[in-house]
Each structure stands twice: as structure tokens, then as C-alpha cells.
Write a protein that holds these residues in place. Sequence first.
Motif, PDB file in Angstrom:
ATOM      1  N   SER A  59     -19.779  65.692  99.637  1.00  0.00           N
ATOM      2  CA  SER A  59     -21.206  65.827  98.802  1.00  0.00           C
ATOM      3  C   SER A  59     -22.431  66.030  98.679  1.00  0.00           C
ATOM      4  O   SER A  59     -22.443  66.244  99.685  1.00  0.00           O
ATOM      5  N   GLY A  60     -22.453  66.867  97.945  1.00  0.00           N
ATOM      6  CA  GLY A  60     -23.322  67.708  97.254  1.00  0.00           C
ATOM      7  C   GLY A  60     -23.616  69.049  97.880  1.00  0.00           C
ATOM      8  O   GLY A  60     -24.890  69.531  97.945  1.00  0.00           O
ATOM      9  N   HIS A  61     -22.391  69.441  98.270  1.00  0.00           N
ATOM     10  CA  HIS A  61     -22.148  70.591  98.684  1.00  0.00           C
ATOM     11  C   HIS A  61     -20.690  71.233  98.244  1.00  0.00           C
ATOM     12  O   HIS A  61     -19.902  70.444  98.787  1.00  0.00           O
ATOM     13  N   TYR A  62     -21.007  72.746  98.101  1.00  0.00           N
ATOM     14  CA  TYR A  62     -19.298  72.902  97.628  1.00  0.00           C
ATOM     15  C   TYR A  62     -19.725  75.398  98.453  1.00  0.00           C
ATOM     16  O   TYR A  62     -20.791  75.312  97.425  1.00  0.00           O
ATOM     17  N   ARG A  63     -19.360  75.571  99.329  1.00  0.00           N
ATOM     18  CA  ARG A  63     -20.009  76.731  99.118  1.00  0.00           C
ATOM     19  C   ARG A  63     -18.396  77.422  99.558  1.00  0.00           C
ATOM     20  O   ARG A  63     -17.442  77.344 100.251  1.00  0.00           O
ATOM     21  N   VAL A  64     -18.234  78.867  98.644  1.00  0.00           N
ATOM     22  CA  VAL A  64     -16.340  79.548  99.013  1.00  0.00           C
ATOM     23  C   VAL A  64     -16.928  80.794  99.618  1.00  0.00           C
ATOM     24  O   VAL A  64     -18.259  81.400  98.382  1.00  0.00           O
ATOM     25  N   ARG A  65     -16.415  81.208 100.186  1.00  0.00           N
ATOM     26  CA  ARG A  65     -16.243  83.076 100.202  1.00  0.00           C
ATOM     27  C   ARG A  65     -15.296  83.570 100.071  1.00  0.00           C
ATOM     28  O   ARG A  65     -13.917  83.381 100.456  1.00  0.00           O
ATOM     29  N   PHE A  66     -15.290  84.641  98.996  1.00  0.00           N
ATOM     30  CA  PHE A  66     -14.284  85.559  98.397  1.00  0.00           C
ATOM     31  C   PHE A  66     -14.594  87.335  99.450  1.00  0.00           C
ATOM     32  O   PHE A  66     -15.526  87.562  99.234  1.00  0.00           O
ATOM     33  N   ASP A  67     -13.059  87.496 100.093  1.00  0.00           N
ATOM     34  CA  ASP A  67     -13.763  88.937 101.448  1.00  0.00           C
ATOM     35  C   ASP A  67     -12.235  89.432  99.934  1.00  0.00           C
ATOM     36  O   ASP A  67     -11.052  89.323 100.679  1.00  0.00           O
ATOM     37  N   SER A  68     -12.933  90.660  99.469  1.00  0.00           N
ATOM     38  CA  SER A  68     -11.662  91.442  99.588  1.00  0.00           C
ATOM     39  C   SER A  68     -12.111  93.511 100.249  1.00  0.00           C
ATOM     40  O   SER A  68     -13.077  92.939 101.237  1.00  0.00           O
ATOM     41  N   SER A  69     -11.040  93.758  99.453  1.00  0.00           N
ATOM     42  CA  SER A  69     -11.879  95.374 100.835  1.00  0.00           C
ATOM     43  C   SER A  69     -12.464  96.101 100.725  1.00  0.00           C
ATOM     44  O   SER A  69     -13.581  96.692 100.986  1.00  0.00           O
ATOM     45  N   ARG A  70     -13.165  95.837  99.137  1.00  0.00           N
ATOM     46  CA  ARG A  70     -14.317  96.271  98.669  1.00  0.00           C
ATOM     47  C   ARG A  70     -15.770  95.731  98.635  1.00  0.00           C
ATOM     48  O   ARG A  70     -16.559  96.754  98.426  1.00  0.00           O
ATOM     49  N   GLU A  71     -15.702  94.412  98.996  1.00  0.00           N
ATOM     50  CA  GLU A  71     -17.062  93.536  98.637  1.00  0.00           C
ATOM     51  C   GLU A  71     -16.558  92.490  99.005  1.00  0.00           C
ATOM     52  O   GLU A  71     -15.358  91.896  99.410  1.00  0.00           O
ATOM     53  N   ILE A  72     -17.653  90.865  99.411  1.00  0.00           N
ATOM     54  CA  ILE A  72     -18.133  89.976  99.775  1.00  0.00           C
ATOM     55  C   ILE A  72     -18.892  89.227  99.369  1.00  0.00           C
ATOM     56  O   ILE A  72     -20.627  90.128  98.735  1.00  0.00           O
ATOM     57  N   LEU A  73     -18.141  88.126  98.268  1.00  0.00           N
ATOM     58  CA  LEU A  73     -19.291  87.551  97.910  1.00  0.00           C
ATOM     59  C   LEU A  73     -19.111  85.790  98.189  1.00  0.00           C
ATOM     60  O   LEU A  73     -17.713  85.426  98.498  1.00  0.00           O
ATOM     61  N   THR A  74     -20.631  84.940  98.100  1.00  0.00           N
ATOM     62  CA  THR A  74     -20.468  84.025  98.432  1.00  0.00           C
ATOM     63  C   THR A  74     -20.698  82.848  97.250  1.00  0.00           C
ATOM     64  O   THR A  74     -22.037  83.398  96.647  1.00  0.00           O
ATOM     65  N   MET A  75     -20.299  81.783  96.790  1.00  0.00           N
ATOM     66  CA  MET A  75     -20.995  81.256  96.227  1.00  0.00           C
ATOM     67  C   MET A  75     -21.066  79.679  96.596  1.00  0.00           C
ATOM     68  O   MET A  75     -20.511  79.345  97.100  1.00  0.00           O
TER      69      MET A  75
END
Length: 139
Positions: A59-75
Amino acid sequence: MKAARHFRCSLGKMDAFIQTLADQDAGQPACAGLCYEKQLTGMNGRPQKTAVSIEALESGHYRVRFDSSREILTMDWRWKETAPGQLELTYEETGGNEQGLSKWNQKLAGLLFGLSAKKQLNMRLDLFEKQLEEYQWQD
């Protein structure tokens, strides 16, 4: 990059909406700690295998991480009730490639494309707001 918006929505409705989005993306019931793979388009426009990790889903928080061979992105999505039926949503994107020249290129690109990135972030929040409105009408 970080942005905030205010919405007319109850805390419970936003929690349910975020859970629905996470479930749809994962293709199964989502929860913190869930990891799965999907094909996403990289910065070069080509599809690439990406590992997705849900780091927080509560409740109140969602964090997801995307890892690929070239970059990392966190939303990172955080929302809180500011008044009955009113929420403030804060969205933050962080990431990139931490290797030598790529790190330097990313900083340079960030300076050159900062306004474009902010515009894209606002467009993403506009789309989110439209989806939230449609979701609220489903009841």
C-alpha cells in the motif's frame, strides 16, 4: 528524474489499480520479490531480454527494476492520501549503465536530452492518469 501529480482517487482504489497493473505485466499474481523475464525494446530500438524484479509492492509503494545486458532502470511509484479521495503520486525513474565510457555518454545524453526526458515522463504520467480514470469507472 522525478515528478509528482495529484489525483482524485481513494487510497484503496489506487492500491488495487497498481496491483492490477503489476499482475498484468507479470502475467501472474504479482508480489514483492517476484522475478520474471520479458522482451523490451532497448535504446537502440531492438528487442532485448530483460529481467524484471518487483522490489516493493505494498500500500502506497511500488518499485520495479528492469535489468538488461546494457542498462538497469528502476521505476519507483509512491502515493499518499492528502485529503479524503485525494492522492499525491510521486514517480521517479533512475538507472543507466555504470560502465566507463557508457557512464560518461549517459551523463552527456542526460544533459542534451533532459527536456525531452521530462516531456516523456509527463506523457507517461498523463497516460497513467487516463488509465486510472478508466479503471475507476469500471465499478
